[in-house]
Design a protein around this motif. Sequence first.
Motif, PDB file in Angstrom:
ATOM      1  N   MET A  20       0.832  -1.202   0.000  1.00 34.48           N
ATOM      2  CA  MET A  20       0.000   0.000   0.000  1.00 34.48           C
ATOM      3  C   MET A  20       0.873   1.260   0.000  1.00 34.48           C
ATOM      4  O   MET A  20       0.551   2.259  -0.667  1.00 34.48           O
ATOM      5  N   PHE A  21       1.978   1.216   0.736  1.00 33.53           N
ATOM      6  CA  PHE A  21       2.888   2.362   0.770  1.00 33.53           C
ATOM      7  C   PHE A  21       3.508   2.605  -0.605  1.00 33.53           C
ATOM      8  O   PHE A  21       3.598   3.753  -1.066  1.00 33.53           O
ATOM      9  N   SER A 119      -5.708  -5.842  -1.218  1.00 34.56           N
ATOM     10  CA  SER A 119      -5.236  -5.561   0.143  1.00 34.56           C
ATOM     11  C   SER A 119      -6.409  -5.386   1.098  1.00 34.56           C
ATOM     12  O   SER A 119      -6.422  -5.951   2.205  1.00 34.56           O
ATOM     13  N   GLN A 120      -7.410  -4.614   0.687  1.00 35.46           N
ATOM     14  CA  GLN A 120      -8.572  -4.391   1.550  1.00 35.46           C
ATOM     15  C   GLN A 120      -9.372  -5.676   1.754  1.00 35.46           C
ATOM     16  O   GLN A 120      -9.873  -5.936   2.848  1.00 35.46           O
ATOM     17  N   LEU A 139      -2.841   1.055   7.521  1.00 36.01           N
ATOM     18  CA  LEU A 139      -2.827   0.967   6.063  1.00 36.01           C
ATOM     19  C   LEU A 139      -3.232   2.302   5.452  1.00 36.01           C
ATOM     20  O   LEU A 139      -2.635   2.764   4.476  1.00 36.01           O
ATOM     21  N   GLY A 140      -4.261   2.930   6.035  1.00 33.80           N
ATOM     22  CA  GLY A 140      -4.661   4.251   5.557  1.00 33.80           C
ATOM     23  C   GLY A 140      -3.604   5.297   5.812  1.00 33.80           C
ATOM     24  O   GLY A 140      -3.432   6.246   5.033  1.00 33.80           O
ATOM     25  N   ALA A 141      -2.872   5.141   6.926  1.00 39.40           N
ATOM     26  CA  ALA A 141      -1.822   6.098   7.253  1.00 39.40           C
ATOM     27  C   ALA A 141      -0.696   6.093   6.228  1.00 39.40           C
ATOM     28  O   ALA A 141       0.046   7.084   6.104  1.00 39.40           O
ATOM     29  N   MET A 142      -0.559   5.000   5.464  1.00 36.51           N
ATOM     30  CA  MET A 142       0.475   4.942   4.434  1.00 36.51           C
ATOM     31  C   MET A 142       0.282   6.034   3.381  1.00 36.51           C
ATOM     32  O   MET A 142       1.258   6.561   2.841  1.00 36.51           O
ATOM     33  N   SER A 316      -7.295   8.705  11.161  1.00 33.69           N
ATOM     34  CA  SER A 316      -7.428   7.283  10.877  1.00 33.69           C
ATOM     35  C   SER A 316      -7.081   6.430  12.092  1.00 33.69           C
ATOM     36  O   SER A 316      -7.808   5.488  12.444  1.00 33.69           O
ATOM     37  N   MET A 317      -5.977   6.761  12.756  1.00 29.14           N
ATOM     38  CA  MET A 317      -5.551   5.987  13.929  1.00 29.14           C
ATOM     39  C   MET A 317      -6.531   6.150  15.087  1.00 29.14           C
ATOM     40  O   MET A 317      -6.834   5.184  15.798  1.00 29.14           O
TER      41      MET A 317
END
Length: 531
Positions: A20-21, A119-120, A139-142, A316-317
């Motif tokens: 994802m990154f 991935s999702q 994953l969203g933080a990427m 997100s976190m």
Amino acid sequence: MTFRPDRRFWVVYGCLMLVMFLSAMYQTVVATALPTIVGDLGGVSRMSWAITAYTLAQTVAMPVYGRLGDTIGRKPLYLVAIALFVGGSALCGTSTSMEMFVAFRFLQGLGGGGLIISSQAITGDLIPPRVRATYTAPLGAMFGLASILGPLLGGWLTDVLSWRWVFWFFLPFGTAAWVLVALNLQLPRRHVRVRIDWLGLALANTGAVGTVLIATWGGALYPWSSPVILGLGLLTLLAWGALLPVERRAAEPIMPPSILTNRTFAVATVVSVLALGCLFGINGYLPTYLQMVYGVSASASGLLLVPGAAGMVMGSMLSGALVTRTGRYRLYPVVGSLLGAAGMAVIGLANQATPLWWMCAGVFVLSLGIGLFFQLIVLVIQNALPASVLGTATSANNFFREIGVSLGNTIVGVVFTSRLTSALTAAGLSSQDSSSLTPQAVRELGPAVHASVVSAYVDSLSPVVLALVPVLLLSALVALGFEAIPLSARTGLEQRELEKALTADPTPLAGDVPLTGDETQPEAGQRTPEA
């Protein structure tokens, strides 16, 4: 039931984060290097295709990955997606013409669409919804991290080495991810006869491609009233209009009507389209605005958007941790949309006398709000629908989300540029002078003309930004329509086993995980009020 991930899970999860990154990084890195690329390959006239080719390929590939993943299993498709993405990237770096570069970007996009969907969907297979938000938040933080590092790395690689290293630098990481996934990811591989809904796929892709092309070409390459745009618009409307009736009659629809008409899916998709259309629509023009109005450099304008990336990561976190702790999710799309509207209003109320920190604060609040539900939307959809269509539902949401982002970019861009052209003309600049304005040229203007140009940018963008505030308020209103569906404590694989048992399927799928855990745990689809 307690979710206890083992070593193999952590290896796979690390690969998901890495992939994802890489996917997110390529978007920002390539955007930074693109002016140098088109100059070297002599393809300025086809510059837009370098972006459009990737977007089109990613969009049209999503439904295929989602549906086939539910049918034949996700691991082989995920490996194919990584291979296409890495291979397309390597080939982009060998391009000797703009035509080759565009073709290889399309190939890379075919893999990129699969990386997002697979991935999702894999996280849905392996992690119970009750705790999934904790794992999907990083994953969203990427994406937030990539938005900070991407422009810096892209500029460094282009200036110090070559633009070709933008595409070669990450190849070892992509190759390592492919090998680790191949060795460690254990998912069912289903040996079934695949019946592809060709007509539904053609209609969905025609509608998506038509929408993206109208958004890309309209007002730029072709006038809005040109036969090309009008004809493309008619074809697009016909494709969208015919999709649902065709899917109702299809034996194995690429976009099942049961998904499209599901209340949670509909609400989640509308919310994500409205919110992300606003976010990405304005993000594309903020760097230019900062350079023109505040006189900062290109690299500094990118760094000034770091608060937005930080806000996205924090939102997100935070929501991920709270959803895992409480099991409640309905609050975050509502509060997030309202925060996004507040941040958008802060940006829109700025003028040439507004301090720079005010703009950074607005970007932070906007991104913090959207970050609260950016990844959560996928979890809510996956939890509300049967596990047998987990990938299909995930891909359908992303499919419409991509279209919404394209439309957001177009609408904001058309209104902003038309207002700006009129304002610059009123300030005394000819159409040729206004079209060739650069930040450096603006800084060299006389005080009176400089003030007029800065005022033109402020007066052109601020009303557009303020007009997006009601759109985010509408997103909050729509989000009130979410139902309170308990988050399941079973993984997607376990839920699929249960669904199969309830339908008395005589042909169990080899490799599926047996049902475990609390048999009385409320499952997705059993609606109970949230306390």
